[in-house]
Structure formats: C-alpha cells, structure tokens
Scaffold this motif. Structure first.
Motif, mmCIF file in Angstrom:
data_model
loop_
_atom_site.group_PDB
_atom_site.id
_atom_site.type_symbol
_atom_site.label_atom_id
_atom_site.label_comp_id
_atom_site.label_asym_id
_atom_site.label_seq_id
_atom_site.Cartn_x
_atom_site.Cartn_y
_atom_site.Cartn_z
ATOM 1 N N GLN A 22 0.852 -1.199 -0.008
ATOM 2 C CA GLN A 22 -0.119 0.007 0.005
ATOM 3 C C GLN A 22 0.877 1.309 -0.048
ATOM 4 O O GLN A 22 1.747 1.208 0.724
ATOM 5 N N VAL A 23 0.735 1.967 -1.060
ATOM 6 C CA VAL A 23 1.472 3.435 -1.200
ATOM 7 C C VAL A 23 0.455 4.359 -1.186
ATOM 8 O O VAL A 23 -0.617 4.691 -1.858
ATOM 9 N N ASN A 24 0.755 5.505 -0.033
ATOM 10 C CA ASN A 24 -0.157 6.625 0.200
ATOM 11 C C ASN A 24 0.464 7.851 -0.543
ATOM 12 O O ASN A 24 1.859 8.119 -0.412
ATOM 13 N N PHE A 25 -0.213 8.905 -1.111
ATOM 14 C CA PHE A 25 0.461 10.224 -1.039
ATOM 15 C C PHE A 25 -0.643 10.950 -0.201
ATOM 16 O O PHE A 25 -1.878 10.985 -0.037
ATOM 17 N N GLU A 26 -0.065 11.764 0.650
ATOM 18 C CA GLU A 26 -0.705 12.521 1.857
ATOM 19 C C GLU A 26 -0.356 14.013 1.448
ATOM 20 O O GLU A 26 0.890 14.537 1.538
ATOM 21 N N ASP A 27 -1.402 15.009 1.439
ATOM 22 C CA ASP A 27 -1.363 16.250 1.302
ATOM 23 C C ASP A 27 -2.184 17.164 2.069
ATOM 24 O O ASP A 27 -3.588 16.685 2.300
ATOM 25 N N GLY A 28 -1.670 18.336 2.550
ATOM 26 C CA GLY A 28 -2.609 19.372 3.319
ATOM 27 C C GLY A 28 -2.018 19.109 4.876
ATOM 28 O O GLY A 28 -0.901 19.048 4.996
ATOM 29 N N ASP A 31 5.241 5.441 11.041
ATOM 30 C CA ASP A 31 5.135 6.650 10.775
ATOM 31 C C ASP A 31 6.029 7.907 11.419
ATOM 32 O O ASP A 31 6.193 8.982 11.364
ATOM 33 N N GLY A 32 6.775 7.176 12.187
ATOM 34 C CA GLY A 32 7.839 8.103 13.013
ATOM 35 C C GLY A 32 7.265 8.816 14.045
ATOM 36 O O GLY A 32 8.100 9.618 14.710
ATOM 37 N N THR A 33 6.110 8.845 14.501
ATOM 38 C CA THR A 33 5.833 9.654 15.522
ATOM 39 C C THR A 33 5.113 8.540 16.483
ATOM 40 O O THR A 33 5.127 8.637 17.543
ATOM 41 N N PHE A 88 -2.701 3.465 -3.303
ATOM 42 C CA PHE A 88 -2.426 2.486 -4.457
ATOM 43 C C PHE A 88 -2.354 1.268 -3.553
ATOM 44 O O PHE A 88 -1.466 1.140 -2.712
ATOM 45 N N GLN A 89 -3.136 0.057 -3.949
ATOM 46 C CA GLN A 89 -2.977 -0.936 -3.236
ATOM 47 C C GLN A 89 -2.886 -2.205 -4.262
ATOM 48 O O GLN A 89 -3.856 -2.338 -5.225
ATOM 49 N N LEU A 90 -1.947 -3.148 -4.097
ATOM 50 C CA LEU A 90 -1.717 -4.213 -4.890
ATOM 51 C C LEU A 90 -1.652 -5.576 -3.804
ATOM 52 O O LEU A 90 -0.739 -5.488 -2.900
ATOM 53 N N PHE A 146 5.069 11.140 0.312
ATOM 54 C CA PHE A 146 4.613 9.916 -0.217
ATOM 55 C C PHE A 146 5.021 9.039 1.112
ATOM 56 O O PHE A 146 5.839 9.101 1.638
ATOM 57 N N ARG A 147 4.079 8.019 1.048
ATOM 58 C CA ARG A 147 4.433 7.192 2.430
ATOM 59 C C ARG A 147 4.196 5.684 1.971
ATOM 60 O O ARG A 147 3.218 5.263 1.382
ATOM 61 N N LEU A 148 5.048 4.845 2.031
ATOM 62 C CA LEU A 148 5.178 3.413 2.018
ATOM 63 C C LEU A 148 4.356 3.067 3.234
ATOM 64 O O LEU A 148 4.896 2.655 4.141
ATOM 65 N N ARG A 149 3.020 2.749 3.136
ATOM 66 C CA ARG A 149 2.174 2.641 4.253
ATOM 67 C C ARG A 149 2.296 1.232 4.711
ATOM 68 O O ARG A 149 2.469 0.915 5.934
ATOM 69 N N ARG A 150 2.177 0.246 3.953
ATOM 70 C CA ARG A 150 2.338 -1.078 4.280
ATOM 71 C C ARG A 150 2.962 -1.900 3.169
ATOM 72 O O ARG A 150 2.764 -1.638 2.071
#
Length: 378
Positions: free
Chosen positions: A26-32, A79-81, A374-376, A50-54
């Motif tokens: 799962q790859v995320n794009f996070e904005d705002g 996520d580092g937090t 995007f999920q594969l 951009f984040r490699l979520r899983r």
C-alpha cells in the motif's frame, strides 16, 4: 550445446497440506494537514509526503488437518510519531487449532479481539486509514492466547455465523516485545451476532452486531494508544499516550454493520477508563480520565463492484482537558480495478478541534487533508 535450465522449485520440509505465499503493498500520497484527524497538528504536525504505508509478505497454511497458521512481517516503516519501527518486523505470527469449530485455540502474536474496524483486514477497509477512536482505544496486536469459535457450526450448519465468541489473555504491552511489563495480563473478550443473512428486495443482505470488553493493568512506559494518539498536548494536538506511571484500564465497545446490495452502513462506539495506580507508595503522575468516541460510515457502489462512494463521521473525546474533542468528516471514492487485489482510493478529510476553537491563541482550529492510495495484493 547448452543444457536446458531446470526451473527452481521449493519444497516444504514438514507435512503441510497447504502452504500459501502472499502479501500486499500500500502506497499513500498525503497532502494538506497530514493526519490532522489523528490530532497531528501544531506541535505534532506532519508534512506532505509519499508514504510506503504497508509492505507485507506472509505465509499461511494448514498443518496435519487440525492446525492453521500464519507468519507475516512488514517492510514498511512506522510513521515516525506513534511507533519507532525502522526495519522489517513481525505483524502476525500465530497457530490456530481448529479441529472443533466451536472451541478453537489460537496462540502467538495477532490482533486482540476488540473493535470491528480494528479487526477488519487492512486491505478491506472502506476508508484509507482507520478512525482516531479505533486507533486510540483498541489494543491492536498483542502476544497471548485465546479460545474462540462458532458454537452453532456442528448442529445448525446453515446458521454457523449466527454467533461467534472470542476470549483472550495477552501480555498487554504491544507487539514484538519479549517481556511483559508486569505479572498482570490483559483480558479481552468479543461477541459477534449475525441475526440476519439473506435477501432484501432481491439484494444479498446481512445484519451484524458486536460487543467487546477489555481490562489491563499496566506499568509506567507502556504505550496505551498502540496504533494512534491519545495524549492531549498543551496546544490541543495529540501524541501517543506512554504511561508516566502505573494504571488500570477498562474498555468496552459496541458495533453494527448493515448491508443491503450496494449499500453498507457501519457504526461503532468505544469507551475506555484509565485510572492511576499507587505502586510502592508512589501516587499516580496523571489524573484519571475517560476517553470515548464513535464513527459512522456509509458506502454505496455507484458502479457495482467497481466504483464506491464513502462518507464517514467520526469523533473522539480524549477526556483529559475540558473541550478536547476532535471531529472529522470524510468523503471518499474507491475504484476496484480487480477487487481488493488492485485498488485505488482517495479520501478528503475535514477536521475540527474543540480545544483550538476554545483557545484561539494556539492557531487554526480546522484542518483539511487529501489522501490517495494504491493497493496491490499478490
């Protein structure tokens, strides 16, 4: 002349009847205002990314007709937090004895049976991320054992899903930790009821209810908001709640899921009371508090099995400062290119902070975020 190359093959060592290699990315794009719905603004704000979520790989199988098992790990970093995971680490590692469907025994590391949204697989969620109340209150993955089953399987097979129960005992201090924080365990129980499964107006439909309870006594240093944020900071933002001193916490939740054809309606309410304990004459270093929250999610397939619209309303009251509630509304679209195996998702989330509204000197009290995924699965 060249010899024909023989293909590489892998042969399992044990007498497994079935061995399946799989995984997903799962790859995320996070904005705002990234993750503002989880209280990450002000001093805990996160930048666009951009984040490699899983990125998980797993091995599942059946052994000698009486056991099934799973071994899974995640290449994706935290996520580092709310977590400090920086390398490949285990998610699920368990063995389940299933000879008696009504009385199965599962041991290892896996999600403690608490919370409908938490127990819904990451790849099947209708929204990109789980809600803040789920992240703040549910115990997520733990190491332990449980008995569970579907009591009606043998003598009423057509109604085997009518009732499912889970009762587990866990260390209670999180995943991939080899020592328990004390001699106390976390006790977790869940009941699921499916009173109806059939057709309404010719459409496949079902109605499910669930309820959970949890009790745990924890020592200082344990993160009690395993997968999200709960501690209210001075500026109204949230961060992980790592206990400054010992506690006892009791939580419960109720949930419902109604599906008629293309339409889904899902709701869940969760509550947790965290009480400080005096240990060796040392009084607690935090005030007792009660956290509660809920979400309601509605989804409808605009194009059957392909394009789905989602709306969600969620709320968390951390209960630590007056007026520290966070509300969010979400709108989303899911495009199933090939079911959950290949999926595109986009969510817009608007968040309100009660604390910021009551204390305007800290800055903005409303936040907006757009997340794409995007999920594969393979």
């Amino acid at each position: 002349e060249e010899k024909a190359k023989t293909p590489i093959y892998v042969q399992q060592r044990g007498p497994e009847l079935k061995l399946v290699l799989g995984g997903f990315v799962q790859v995320n794009f996070e904005d705002g205002d990234v993750s503002a719905f989880e209280g990450r603004f002000g001093q805990t704000a996160i930048k666009d990314r951009f984040r490699l979520r899983r990125a998980r790989i797993n091995l599942t199988g059946d052994f000698a007709e009486q056991f099934d098992f799973k071994m899974e790990g995640d290449f994706g970093q935290s996520d580092g937090t709310s977590g400090n995971r920086t390398a490949f680490s285990a998610t699920d590692i368990w063995v389940n004895w299933h000879q008696l469907p009504a009385l199965q025994i599962k041991v290892g590391q896996y999600k403690a049976p608490f919370g409908l949204e938490q127990l819904t697989p990451d790849t099947q969620l209708l929204t990109i991320e789980r809600t803040l109340p789920t992240g703040a209150i549910t115990p997520d993955r733990q190491i332990g054992a449980e008995v569970w089953g579907k009591p009606f399987t043998s003598f009423w097979p057509e109604q085997k899903d009518l009732l499912t129960y889970y009762a587990g005992i866990f260390n209670g201090n999180g995943r991939n930790i080899t020592v328990n924080d004390n001699n106390n365990f976390m006790f977790v129980g869940r009941l699921e009821l499916q009173p109806f499964k059939g057709k309404i107006a010719g459409q496949p439909s079902f109605l499910k209810f669930g309820g959970d309870v949890l009790n745990s006594r924890d020592e200082a240093g344990v993160n009690i908001s395993q997968s999200s944020n709960l501690l209210v900071n001075d500026d109204g933002s949230l961060s992980p709640f790592v206990l400054p001193s010992a506690d006892e916490r009791t939580a419960w939740s109720v949930d419902a899921w109604f599906e008629v054809g293309r339409f889904d309606l899902i709701g869940e309410y969760l509550q947790e009371h965290v009480e400080g304990r005096t240990v060796n004459g040392e009084p607690p270093e935090f005030s007792n508090f009660t956290t509660n929250g809920f979400y309601v999610t509605g989804a409808y397939f605009l194009v059957p099995k392909k394009l789905q619209a989602v709306v969600q309303w969620q709320y968390l009251n951390p209960g630590q400062k007056g007026n520290d509630g966070l509300y969010s509304i979400l709108g989303g679209l899911n495009y199933y290119i090939h079911g959950d195996d290949l999926k595109l998702m986009v969510n817009y989330i608007h968040t309100w902070s009660d604390f910021r509204q009551a204390n305007p000197e800290f800055g903005e009290d409303q936040f907006d975020e757009v997340i794409g995924r995007f999920q594969l699965m393979f």
